[in-house]
Motif scaffolding. Structure first.
Motif, short mmCIF file in Angstrom:
data_model
loop_
_atom_site.label_atom_id
_atom_site.label_comp_id
_atom_site.label_asym_id
_atom_site.label_seq_id
_atom_site.Cartn_x
_atom_site.Cartn_y
_atom_site.Cartn_z
N ASP A 3 -4.51 -2.87 3.00
CA ASP A 3 -4.16 -3.10 4.40
C ASP A 3 -5.36 -3.12 5.35
OD1 ASP A 3 -1.55 -3.36 3.67
OD2 ASP A 3 -0.90 -1.41 4.42
N GLN B 255 -1.67 11.67 0.92
CA GLN B 255 -0.50 11.80 0.06
C GLN B 255 -0.93 11.90 -1.41
OE1 GLN B 255 2.32 8.63 0.72
NE2 GLN B 255 3.63 9.21 -0.98
N ALA C 243 -6.24 4.38 9.76
CA ALA C 243 -5.56 5.66 9.97
C ALA C 243 -4.36 5.80 9.04
CB ALA C 243 -5.12 5.79 11.43
N GLN C 244 -3.62 4.71 8.87
CA GLN C 244 -2.47 4.76 7.96
C GLN C 244 -2.94 4.95 6.51
OE1 GLN C 244 1.06 4.72 8.52
NE2 GLN C 244 0.76 5.42 6.41
N THR C 245 -4.02 4.28 6.14
CA THR C 245 -4.56 4.43 4.79
C THR C 245 -5.04 5.86 4.57
OG1 THR C 245 -5.20 2.10 4.73
CG2 THR C 245 -6.26 3.56 3.14
N ASP C 246 -5.59 6.47 5.60
CA ASP C 246 -6.00 7.87 5.49
C ASP C 246 -4.80 8.76 5.16
OD1 ASP C 246 -8.11 9.92 5.83
OD2 ASP C 246 -6.84 10.57 7.50
N ARG C 247 -3.65 8.44 5.75
CA ARG C 247 -2.44 9.20 5.43
C ARG C 247 -2.01 8.95 3.98
NH1 ARG C 247 -1.62 8.20 11.08
NH2 ARG C 247 -0.78 6.11 10.73
N TYR C 248 -2.16 7.71 3.51
CA TYR C 248 -1.84 7.42 2.11
C TYR C 248 -2.76 8.22 1.17
CZ TYR C 248 0.85 3.32 3.72
OH TYR C 248 1.75 2.48 4.32
N ASP D 280 -6.07 1.15 13.24
CA ASP D 280 -4.74 1.69 12.96
C ASP D 280 -4.44 1.61 11.46
OD1 ASP D 280 -4.33 2.26 15.62
OD2 ASP D 280 -3.10 0.48 16.01
N ALA D 281 -4.87 0.51 10.83
CA ALA D 281 -4.66 0.37 9.38
C ALA D 281 -5.47 1.41 8.62
CB ALA D 281 -5.05 -1.04 8.94
N ASP E 137 0.81 -1.22 0.00
CA ASP E 137 0.00 0.00 0.00
C ASP E 137 0.84 1.27 0.00
OD1 ASP E 137 -2.13 -1.70 0.03
OD2 ASP E 137 -3.06 -0.89 1.82
N GLN E 138 1.97 1.27 0.71
CA GLN E 138 2.78 2.49 0.75
C GLN E 138 3.28 2.88 -0.63
OE1 GLN E 138 5.95 0.25 3.16
NE2 GLN E 138 7.14 1.89 2.20
#
Length: 214
Positions: free
Chosen positions: A97, A125, A117-122, A114-115, A72-73
């Motif tokens: 994720d 981006q 939240a990280q996807t929200d950051r992606y 948590d996944a 995903d990153q």
């Protein structure tokens, strides 16, 4: 369904396997956009490769940049780079994720949240790339999930937790804070309207009310 404009009982894709499609039976939104804009830049960056091999058409006359099986990153970073370099007419990105975390520890668990939240950051981006490319004033940006899930890590049933999904849209003509009702197969109708093209005859989708200001 979010790419083909029809429900699973129509398109027949009801599992995680499938053969390459030519799109003659149920053309995707990519086919609709490709026909309307023959020179359009289009791309699909996905973690799950079957999206690119068995759902989106495999045709020489439909040039789509397809990138599959990325973490995903890298979906986020390489997708953002493509936007900056190409300014595509249509782009689809699939992040996996949250689904993997939901299956592993249950949907709604701390690991799953948590996944998300990280996807929200992606997603942030990618959205920043739209801004940096000077496209924010002419872009419809949609975030949609394909299904929900249960605390036990399951999905595919007919409970509200499994069937209700997130749909969010941002764009110059979107009514801020609007409450709408739609089905997942309505996504192509929304994209077609935003690009000013007609819906395909094979689609069974509806443009939701109270989504666009105009």
């Amino acid at each position: 369904s979010m790419l083909l404009g029809v429900s699973p009982d129509v398109h027949g894709i009801t599992n995680n396997s499938g053969l390459p499609r030519d799109g003659e039976d149920f053309p995707s939104i990519f086919m609709a956009v490709g026909r309307a804009f023959p020179d359009a830049k289009m791309a699909s960056y996905v973690h799950w490769p079957n999206i690119n091999t068995a759902i989106i058409e495999a045709r020489e006359d439909l040039p789509i940049k397809k990138v599959s099986s990325l973490p995903d990153q890298y979906i986020a970073s390489k997708g953002a780079q493509y936007i900056l370099e190409t300014q595509p007419k249509l782009m689809y990105l699939h992040f996996d994720d949250p689904d993997a975390a939901g299956h592993s520890d249950g949907y709604g668990s701390k690991y799953h949240l948590d996944a998300l939240a990280q996807t929200d950051r992606y997603i942030g981006q990618v959205f920043q790339a739209v801004i940096d490319a000077g496209m924010a004033d002419s872009t419809l940006f949609i975030v949609v999930t394909d299904h929900g899930g249960t605390p036990e890590g399951e999905h595919g049933g007919d409970t509200a937790a499994e069937m209700q999904i997130l749909f969010a849209a941002n764009g110059p003509s979107i009514l801020a804070g609007g409450q709408i009702s739609l089905n997942i197969q309505d996504v192509p109708a929304i994209v077609a309207y935003a690009l000013g093209i007609d819906q395909l005859d094979t689609w069974n989708c509806t443009l939701p009310q109270n989504l666009f200001a105009d």
